[in-house]
Scaffold this motif. Structure first.
Motif, PDB file in Angstrom:
ATOM      1  N   THR A  40       0.717  -0.987  -0.167  1.00 56.93           N
ATOM      2  CA  THR A  40      -0.097  -0.568   0.318  1.00 56.93           C
ATOM      3  C   THR A  40       0.784   1.542  -0.001  1.00 56.93           C
ATOM      4  O   THR A  40       0.297   2.573   0.037  1.00 56.93           O
ATOM      5  N   PHE A  41       2.045   0.832  -0.010  1.00 56.44           N
ATOM      6  CA  PHE A  41       2.785   2.038   0.378  1.00 56.44           C
ATOM      7  C   PHE A  41       2.640   3.123  -1.272  1.00 56.44           C
ATOM      8  O   PHE A  41       2.691   2.622  -2.402  1.00 56.44           O
ATOM      9  N   GLY A  42       2.261   4.395  -1.041  1.00 53.79           N
ATOM     10  CA  GLY A  42       2.476   5.881  -1.803  1.00 53.79           C
ATOM     11  C   GLY A  42       1.198   5.480  -2.845  1.00 53.79           C
ATOM     12  O   GLY A  42       0.346   5.983  -3.272  1.00 53.79           O
ATOM     13  N   LYS A  43      -0.085   4.386  -2.229  1.00 56.89           N
ATOM     14  CA  LYS A  43      -1.285   4.656  -1.923  1.00 56.89           C
ATOM     15  C   LYS A  43      -1.760   6.066  -1.497  1.00 56.89           C
ATOM     16  O   LYS A  43      -1.718   6.279  -0.588  1.00 56.89           O
ATOM     17  N   ASP A  44      -2.412   7.122  -2.000  1.00 58.89           N
ATOM     18  CA  ASP A  44      -3.204   7.924  -1.745  1.00 58.89           C
ATOM     19  C   ASP A  44      -5.211   7.161  -1.149  1.00 58.89           C
ATOM     20  O   ASP A  44      -4.886   6.621  -1.236  1.00 58.89           O
ATOM     21  N   ALA A  45      -5.344   8.316   0.288  1.00 53.76           N
ATOM     22  CA  ALA A  45      -6.526   7.684   1.104  1.00 53.76           C
ATOM     23  C   ALA A  45      -7.690   6.632  -0.205  1.00 53.76           C
ATOM     24  O   ALA A  45      -8.210   5.626   0.181  1.00 53.76           O
ATOM     25  N   ASP A  46      -8.177   7.423  -1.260  1.00 47.91           N
ATOM     26  CA  ASP A  46      -9.305   6.691  -2.105  1.00 47.91           C
ATOM     27  C   ASP A  46      -8.132   5.653  -2.810  1.00 47.91           C
ATOM     28  O   ASP A  46      -9.081   4.407  -2.778  1.00 47.91           O
ATOM     29  N   GLN A  47      -6.905   5.633  -3.489  1.00 47.68           N
ATOM     30  CA  GLN A  47      -6.009   4.081  -3.724  1.00 47.68           C
ATOM     31  C   GLN A  47      -6.701   2.867  -2.480  1.00 47.68           C
ATOM     32  O   GLN A  47      -6.841   1.390  -2.716  1.00 47.68           O
ATOM     33  N   LEU A  48      -6.648   3.774  -1.503  1.00 42.60           N
ATOM     34  CA  LEU A  48      -6.539   2.579  -0.512  1.00 42.60           C
ATOM     35  C   LEU A  48      -7.129   1.894  -0.117  1.00 42.60           C
ATOM     36  O   LEU A  48      -7.258   0.897   0.067  1.00 42.60           O
ATOM     37  N   ARG A  49      -8.473   2.841   0.274  1.00 42.16           N
ATOM     38  CA  ARG A  49     -10.146   2.047   0.053  1.00 42.16           C
ATOM     39  C   ARG A  49      -9.809   1.096  -1.533  1.00 42.16           C
ATOM     40  O   ARG A  49     -10.335  -0.078  -0.691  1.00 42.16           O
ATOM     41  N   LYS A  50     -10.093   1.924  -2.442  1.00 41.25           N
ATOM     42  CA  LYS A  50     -10.233   0.507  -3.515  1.00 41.25           C
ATOM     43  C   LYS A  50      -9.295  -0.517  -3.662  1.00 41.25           C
ATOM     44  O   LYS A  50      -9.838  -1.679  -3.689  1.00 41.25           O
ATOM     45  N   TRP A  51      -8.140  -0.298  -2.936  1.00 43.78           N
ATOM     46  CA  TRP A  51      -7.473  -1.553  -2.296  1.00 43.78           C
ATOM     47  C   TRP A  51      -7.871  -1.749  -1.348  1.00 43.78           C
ATOM     48  O   TRP A  51      -7.821  -3.225  -1.318  1.00 43.78           O
ATOM     49  N   LYS A  52      -8.367  -1.514  -0.135  1.00 44.47           N
ATOM     50  CA  LYS A  52      -8.794  -2.278   0.599  1.00 44.47           C
ATOM     51  C   LYS A  52     -10.746  -3.291   0.254  1.00 44.47           C
ATOM     52  O   LYS A  52     -10.616  -4.394   1.491  1.00 44.47           O
ATOM     53  N   ASN A  53     -11.418  -2.377  -0.267  1.00 39.77           N
ATOM     54  CA  ASN A  53     -12.627  -3.039  -0.880  1.00 39.77           C
ATOM     55  C   ASN A  53     -12.411  -4.639  -0.848  1.00 39.77           C
ATOM     56  O   ASN A  53     -13.826  -5.195  -1.050  1.00 39.77           O
ATOM     57  N   PRO A  54     -12.373  -4.831  -2.076  1.00 34.36           N
ATOM     58  CA  PRO A  54     -12.240  -6.394  -2.678  1.00 34.36           C
ATOM     59  C   PRO A  54     -12.385  -7.005  -1.588  1.00 34.36           C
ATOM     60  O   PRO A  54     -12.298  -8.440  -1.335  1.00 34.36           O
ATOM     61  N   ARG A  55     -11.353  -6.648  -1.079  1.00 36.21           N
ATOM     62  CA  ARG A  55     -10.216  -7.295   0.276  1.00 36.21           C
ATOM     63  C   ARG A  55     -11.595  -8.229   0.896  1.00 36.21           C
ATOM     64  O   ARG A  55     -11.481  -9.239   1.821  1.00 36.21           O
ATOM     65  N   LYS A  56     -12.494  -6.981   1.035  1.00 38.62           N
ATOM     66  CA  LYS A  56     -13.184  -7.035   2.669  1.00 38.62           C
ATOM     67  C   LYS A  56     -14.138  -7.968   2.011  1.00 38.62           C
ATOM     68  O   LYS A  56     -14.320  -8.569   2.967  1.00 38.62           O
TER      69      LYS A  56
END
Length: 426
Positions: free
Chosen positions: A151-167
């Motif tokens: 997640t290094f370098g991801k902004d808040a929206d990118q982090l949300r998009k990265w987390k959501n499918p894993r959730k």
């Protein structure tokens, strides 16, 4: 020096060790550990003493950490104590399968006094400390901290998009098998989950590719938590994925549709200025909507000899190493960008852009077919470059795509790229 078992006594020893001046510690403390060096030579003992002394201190500290009721901390301290004694922590059911020589080495390394073995050392070296239990939901929470390299370098929206499918993947699995501990998950549980995905595929609720993504995310979470928490579990999702059919690409907007519909006088007036500008910039750059939305003022270079946008990491990661690029502004894209020379604060770092634009285009009859979306403008631009015979290397550089061979040189100049793109600009 005999190791004291009571917590306060060990704390006292550590206090003394840390407070003794170095010149005394180098004599007194090393002398105390000679007995474990199997030598009567002072010189040989001094040569080994530093490492042994540090090992002894590490063992004491691991023991202190092991005086806890927290399962995760207790397991970690057992691992560290085993390491301080020169061994890898191995579960008891595997310790008993070790060659007899290795098993005896572990037993002989257990310290103690008055013929009584030290309980903490025995548990650490013989593997009787249970690994902490991680339920699926707890494993997901642990995963966020263990996967920071992803997640290094991801902004808040990118982090949300990265987390959501894993959730979603964990939530979907819990719905089928419950919030079970990882150690209790069986192959049958995973097969049951696959069956539930198959039912959804057959009813058309999801595509095989969507199901496979869930399995991929589960595998990533399992392997990361399993490895980094040293749980030694078998949680493979190998062999569970579905065969995917051919992907149906989004159709491009035709040039006539762009000119006659999207660019018709007043057609886009209902869109706010930032969304309208981003859509128009896409027409002659082929840049992704998120790449344009996150441009900062210093990346929009309208006053340069070749007006262009520069797509670079700027508080957020770019899609890949190849996505860093400069794209000349031409035609309606250049004209539109002059309305937002300082960027797009309404959409930077957010994900609402595409949904808003797609909804507007559909409600106003501006979608060429039901399959078209805002992103289709990117495909239109690529088709125009292909029809104009623009070299594959240049097309890939403009689009931020990987080259299927080694990349030599710096590529086409911005001036030459401008010349090529001006000829196909709308």
């Amino acid at each position: 020096m005999a190791i004291m078992s009571r917590k306060n006594s060990v704390k006292g020893i550590l206090y003394l060790v840390r407070s003794v001046p170095k010149r005394y510690a180098s004599v007194e403390s090393k002398t105390q550990v000679w007995i474990s060096l199997h030598t009567d030579s002072r010189g040989a003992a001094n040569a080994k003493a530093d490492a042994v002394w540090q090992q002894q201190v590490a063992a004491w500290e691991a023991k202190l950490a092991g005086d806890t009721t927290d399962a995760e901390a207790l397991f970690e301290s057992a691992r560290e104590l085993a390491a301080a004694r020169g061994f890898k922590y191995v579960r008891a059911d595997k310790v008993v399968d070790l060659p007899i020589e290795q098993l005896l080495e572990r037993i002989e390394a257990i310290g103690g006094k008055r013929q009584k073995p030290d309980v903490q050392e025995a548990r650490a070296l013989l593997g009787t400390v249970d690994a902490p239990e991680f339920t699926l939901s707890k494993a997901l929470e642990a995963y966020w901290g263990l996967a920071k390299d992803k997640t290094f370098g991801k902004d808040a929206d990118q982090l949300r998009k990265w987390k959501n499918p894993r959730k979603l993947a964990i939530r979907s699995l819990i719905e089928v098998i419950g919030d079970k501990p990882l150690s209790s998950i069986t192959r049958d549980d995973l097969l049951d989950f696959r069956d539930s995905l198959m039912e959804r595929i057959e009813t058309g609720a999801i595509m095989p590719s969507t199901a496979n993504k869930q399995l991929t995310h589960l595998g990533g979470i399992f392997s990361t938590v399993n490895e980094k928490k040293r749980l030694d579990l078998d949680l493979s999702v190998t062999g569970l994925k579905f065969k995917e059919g051919d992907k149906i690409p989004r159709p491009p907007f035709s040039d006539d549709w762009i000119r006659d519909k999207l660019l018709a006088p007043g057609a886009l007036d209902g869109l706010n200025i930032e969304a309208r500008t981003i859509l128009l910039v896409m027409i002659n750059t082929g840049a992704r909507p998120s790449e344009i939305a996150n441009l900062s003022a210093d990346r929009i270079r309208l006053s340069d000899n070749v007006p262009h946008i520069s797509i670079e990491p700027d508080g957020r990661e770019v899609k890949s190493a190849y996505a860093r690029r400069k794209i000349p502004l031409t035609g309606v894209s250049l004209e539109a960008m002059r309305a937002c020379p300082n960027g797009f604060p309404r959409y930077a770092g957010k994900s609402s852009l595409s949904a808003a634009v797609n909804k507007f285009l559909r409600e106003n009859g501006l979608m060429e077919t039901e399959q078209h979306v805002m992103y289709s403008l990117r495909h239109s631009f690529e088709d125009r470059m292909l029809a104009a015979g623009i070299d594959d290397r240049i097309r890939r550089d403009v689009f931020g795509h990987r080259l299927d061979r080694e990349r030599y040189g710096g590529g086409a100049s911005l001036e030459y790229t401008l010349e090529l793109l001006s000829a196909i600009a709308i």
